[in-house]
Design a protein around this motif. Structure first.
Motif, PDB file in Angstrom:
ATOM      1  N   LEU A 297      55.797  72.250  47.553  1.00  0.00           N
ATOM      2  CA  LEU A 297      54.474  71.781  47.134  1.00  0.00           C
ATOM      3  C   LEU A 297      54.098  70.439  47.769  1.00  0.00           C
ATOM      4  CD1 LEU A 297      54.646  72.701  43.321  1.00  0.00           C
ATOM      5  CD2 LEU A 297      53.652  74.030  45.181  1.00  0.00           C
TER       6      LEU A 297
ATOM      7  N   ILE B  10      53.001  70.336  51.684  1.00  0.00           N
ATOM      8  CA  ILE B  10      51.725  71.042  51.918  1.00  0.00           C
ATOM      9  C   ILE B  10      50.592  70.294  51.233  1.00  0.00           C
ATOM     10  CG2 ILE B  10      50.479  73.219  51.684  1.00  0.00           C
ATOM     11  CD1 ILE B  10      53.158  74.645  51.559  1.00  0.00           C
ATOM     12  N   ALA B  11      50.851  69.794  50.016  1.00  0.00           N
ATOM     13  CA  ALA B  11      49.798  69.082  49.284  1.00  0.00           C
ATOM     14  C   ALA B  11      49.394  67.807  50.015  1.00  0.00           C
ATOM     15  CB  ALA B  11      50.277  68.753  47.873  1.00  0.00           C
TER      16      ALA B  11
ATOM     17  N   GLY C 107      47.539  68.935  53.172  1.00  0.00           N
ATOM     18  CA  GLY C 107      46.325  69.633  52.752  1.00  0.00           C
ATOM     19  C   GLY C 107      45.275  68.687  52.198  1.00  0.00           C
TER      20      GLY C 107
ATOM     21  N   ILE D 295      43.712  70.004  46.444  1.00  0.00           N
ATOM     22  CA  ILE D 295      44.745  70.719  47.198  1.00  0.00           C
ATOM     23  C   ILE D 295      45.767  71.379  46.271  1.00  0.00           C
ATOM     24  CG2 ILE D 295      45.991  68.518  47.611  1.00  0.00           C
ATOM     25  CD1 ILE D 295      46.103  71.589  49.874  1.00  0.00           C
TER      26      ILE D 295
ATOM     27  N   GLN E 108      44.420  74.422  44.273  1.00  0.00           N
ATOM     28  CA  GLN E 108      44.352  75.716  44.957  1.00  0.00           C
ATOM     29  C   GLN E 108      45.749  76.207  45.340  1.00  0.00           C
ATOM     30  OE1 GLN E 108      41.600  76.707  44.474  1.00  0.00           O
ATOM     31  NE2 GLN E 108      39.935  75.349  45.064  1.00  0.00           N
ATOM     32  N   LEU E 109      46.570  75.318  45.874  1.00  0.00           N
ATOM     33  CA  LEU E 109      47.912  75.715  46.330  1.00  0.00           C
ATOM     34  C   LEU E 109      48.762  76.239  45.167  1.00  0.00           C
ATOM     35  CD1 LEU E 109      50.040  75.709  48.659  1.00  0.00           C
ATOM     36  CD2 LEU E 109      50.668  73.417  47.912  1.00  0.00           C
TER      37      LEU E 109
ATOM     38  N   THR F 130      40.434  77.143  51.439  1.00  0.00           N
ATOM     39  CA  THR F 130      40.747  77.291  50.014  1.00  0.00           C
ATOM     40  C   THR F 130      41.300  78.678  49.709  1.00  0.00           C
ATOM     41  OG1 THR F 130      39.057  75.699  49.382  1.00  0.00           O
ATOM     42  CG2 THR F 130      39.690  77.303  47.717  1.00  0.00           C
TER      43      THR F 130
ATOM     44  N   LEU G 216      44.788  79.056  50.948  1.00  0.00           N
ATOM     45  CA  LEU G 216      45.699  78.265  50.106  1.00  0.00           C
ATOM     46  C   LEU G 216      46.056  79.016  48.824  1.00  0.00           C
ATOM     47  CD1 LEU G 216      44.277  74.626  50.229  1.00  0.00           C
ATOM     48  CD2 LEU G 216      46.562  75.324  50.931  1.00  0.00           C
TER      49      LEU G 216
ATOM     50  N   SER H 123      48.498  81.779  49.618  1.00  0.00           N
ATOM     51  CA  SER H 123      49.570  81.495  50.573  1.00  0.00           C
ATOM     52  C   SER H 123      50.960  81.670  49.938  1.00  0.00           C
ATOM     53  CB  SER H 123      49.416  80.088  51.156  1.00  0.00           C
ATOM     54  OG  SER H 123      49.431  79.127  50.127  1.00  0.00           O
TER      55      SER H 123
ATOM     56  N   CYS I 236      44.358  81.897  39.731  1.00  0.00           N
ATOM     57  CA  CYS I 236      43.810  80.589  40.089  1.00  0.00           C
ATOM     58  C   CYS I 236      42.682  80.174  39.141  1.00  0.00           C
ATOM     59  CB  CYS I 236      43.326  80.602  41.536  1.00  0.00           C
ATOM     60  SG  CYS I 236      42.759  78.991  42.104  1.00  0.00           S
TER      61      CYS I 236
END
Lengths: 603, 42
Positions: free
Chosen positions: A184, A187-188, A191, A230, A233-234, A261, A264, A267, A357
């Motif tokens: 996390l 990428i965060a 992102g 970020i 969504q991730l 988005t 993400l 993903s 989500c």
């Protein structure tokens, strides 16, 4: 469907396929405790966390220990959030001076349950209710923690299938720490920078008061949006920094940020199917699950986009152009951002509800009945179309167990999955997990459709809790259906969608329902907790039982589960179980609304 | 007072969840029943 809509779906799936294998392989190494390229820079953080918290990452936990650790972690973080939300007036980073008046006790319970369970249902308008501190600490902490917990649970369930003769399914604390630091966090970080480059603000300023061209005054909310966006969504969290969520130009400024988005959101859920295949020693098993999820997704995308593009007969009757041309989008544009149009809105709706989500870039309440049925059905089948981070995979594995069980019944032999015999206990646990979700959705929907809250008597206390900002309001008395904007089937859909979203830990709203009342805050709060934890426990129990079993060598009678045939069977089981359970509810809501719409159009 | 109510609700929910964990475990491996004694063993 327009060619543009088809092209968007193709590009989206192309990008998803591109990242699935490398990202899935990377996660396999992370959760196996192997060194990756990021260990050189972040290894000290992992080791330091273990030392500081006294964690032995090599301790293999029995499933009961794993489950209790997960529950205690969730309880403590939920109580922390509750306290921080109620005490936000005394905490820093609060330039708008929000306090307990905005965050009533029932709303704080609902919000803490919501973020702890990875739902991120928001009964409130964030920019009018929560401080920057509340957003960044008491809520965003769950965007990380609940996502890491979901992924950890999925990995533990996979270990149940992958290991043999073992008493443990991994270490909960090590799984959460590794997920946060190596999956996390990097990428965060990158992102969030990408979102800033795409036009999303990141600051701590008080809201800007601007004068419009007409001379009116407008307050422009802002804040640390990119860093929240970020992870929202991730981690398939979905709780917006603004009430309009991803329809707000500060959260989702352009079609490019919209595509970013969407990728993400799916993903991790897509990549973890490959992780699953790698961990069980046959990547085809992962692709088979991926294929089943993609097939369900594609049907939903086509149905939803086609329904929205077709518009309503009322528009055609009023001689409004409903066919897309070079100068106008046609179809049903109500509740949609003109920046995104019909195709990107329908695609977003199916992606966000396929996953758990709940971010939205259009108002689902304004979709056509069939267009709105698709996101509702996606949630009702347990959000297994890629699903939430981790949650999608363990939900689909629950259906896989049922699929091999039903296939076994048909041919009269003991079902097997991945070399493990599926016996009475595993099927009991899979059924328990599934039935709990159905009971919560249907039970709370039925209750809220008929309950009448009196002004006096025991139930009246629900309306007059001290600290409730709504205690004296007439809107919370009387029938719970009085909180709806619409009557008839659409109103029923609003309630049905609410509890499907809460129980499914999705968090998107059909809108049109005033949910910020003690009744809805409390019952939706329970639905979210039940949907998360009452489902995870039996699935961990199933994993614990499977881990202890030996592998059975495949024979000529073994039903292969790494084929398109199994993927088709899996899709069939998901659809049949969903349809049989929820058809009466769907018939009372969107289906009857569709026929009413068609009938009115012919008048 | 309302805050205490909701805190108690959260504690109660998670308490029941822990009981649920051990309930599931009990279902998998039920406690052994006492051996049958007495009766006619002829």
């Amino acid at each position: 469907m327009t060619s543009l809509a088809s092209l968007q779906i193709v590009i989206f799936f192309g990008l998803l396929l591109l990242i699935t294998k490398p990202f899935g392989s990377y996660m396999t190494r992370v959760f196996a405790g192997e060194r990756t390229a990021l260990h050189r820079g972040l290894g000290w953080l992992e080791r330091g966390t273990y030392r500081a918290l006294g964690i032995d990452p090599n301790q293999n936990m029995k499933w009961t220990t794993y489950a209790v650790a997960m529950l205690m972690f969730s309880l403590v973080s939920m109580l922390f959030s509750y306290a921080a939300l109620r005490l936000q007036a005394f905490l820093p980073l609060n330039p708008q001076h929000f306090g307990a008046k905005q965050m009533s006790a029932d709303l704080a319970f609902n919000t803490a349950a919501s973020f702890t369970s990875n739902t991120n249902w928001q009964s409130y308008s964030p920019e009018l209710t929560v401080s920057y501190f509340s957003n960044m600490v008491s809520l965003a902490i769950h965007n990380w923690a609940s996502a890491a917990v979901g992924i950890a649970i999925a990995i533990a369930v996979i270990r149940g299938f992958a290991s043999k003769n073992l008493n443990g399914i991994g270490n909960f604390w090590a799984d959460v720490v590794r997920c946060t630091i190596y999956v996390l966090l990097p990428i965060a970080f990158l992102g969030a920078l990408a979102f800033i480059a795409l036009g999303v603000p990141q600051n701590f300023d008080a809201y800007t008061v601007a004068e419009t061209l007409e001379g009116a005054t407008q307050t422009i909310a802002q804040g640390p949006v990119a860093s929240q966006e970020i992870i929202k969504q991730l981690g398939t969290n979905g709780g917006g920094f603004f009430n309009a969520n991803s329809a707000h130009p500060f959260e989702n400024p352009s079609p490019l940020s919209n595509l970013f988005t969407l990728v993400l959101i799916w993903s991790i859920p897509a990549a973890i199917t490959y992780t699953f295949g790698k961990m069980v020693g046959n990547t085809k098993q992962g692709w088979s699950i991926f294929g089943a999820m993609a097939a369900l997704a594609l049907v939903g995308m086509i149905v939803c986009t086609s329904a929205e593009q077709a518009g309503t007969p009322h528009l055609a009757h009023a001689q409004i152009e409903t066919v897309a041309t070079a100068t106008q989008p046609g179809g049903n544009m109500e509740g949609k951002e003109v920046r995104f149009g019909i195709a990107a809105s329908a695609l977003f709706a199916t992606v966000t509800t396929g996953a758990s989500c709940g971010a939205v870039n259009a108002m689902h309440d304004s979709f056509t009945p069939i267009g709105g049925l698709v996101p509702l059905f996606n949630m009702l089948i347990g959000e297994v179309i890629f699903g939430g981070v981790g949650a999608g995979l363990y939900g689909m594995l629950m259906f896989a167990v049922l699929a091999v069980f039903i296939a076994g019944l048909m041919v009269g032999r003991t079902p097997e999955y991945l070399g493990k015999k599926i016996e009475k206990f595993e099927v009991q646990m899979a059924m328990l997990a599934m039935l709990i979700l159905c009971a919560s959705v249907l039970g709370f929907t039925a209750l809220s459709s008929v309950i009448h809250l009196p002004k006096e008597g025991a139930l009246a206390a629900l309306n007059t809790w001290p600290g409730s900002a709504y205690g004296a309001s007439d809107s919370v008395y009387g029938a719970a259906t009085g909180n709806l904007n619409n009557s008839g089937p659409h109103g029923f859909s609003e309630i049905f969608y609410t509890y499907a979203s809460g129980t499914g830990n999705n968090g998107s709203a059909f809108a049109g329902i005033t949910a910020n009342t003690p009744w809805y805050n409390t019952t939706i709060g329970f639905a979210m907790l039940i949907g998360r934890f009452a489902m995870i426990v039996p699935l961990l129990a199933m994993a614990g039982a499977l881990a202890k079993k030996n592998l059975v060598p495949a024979s000529s009678g073994t039903f292969p589960t790494d084929t398109a045939t199994f993927a088709t069977l899996l899709v069939g089981i998901v659809v049949i179980v969903g349809a049989l359970t929820y058809f009466p509810g769907l018939a009372l809501g969107p289906i009857v609304e569709h026929f009413k719409m068609q009938a009115l159009a012919t008048l | 007072m309302t805050d205490l109510f909701f805190i108690a609700v959260a504690l109660g929910f998670f308490g029941l969840s822990i009981a649920y964990v051990y309930g599931c475990e009990r279902l998998r491996s039920p406690a052994p029943t006492a051996p049958i004694t007495g009766g006619n063993h002829d």
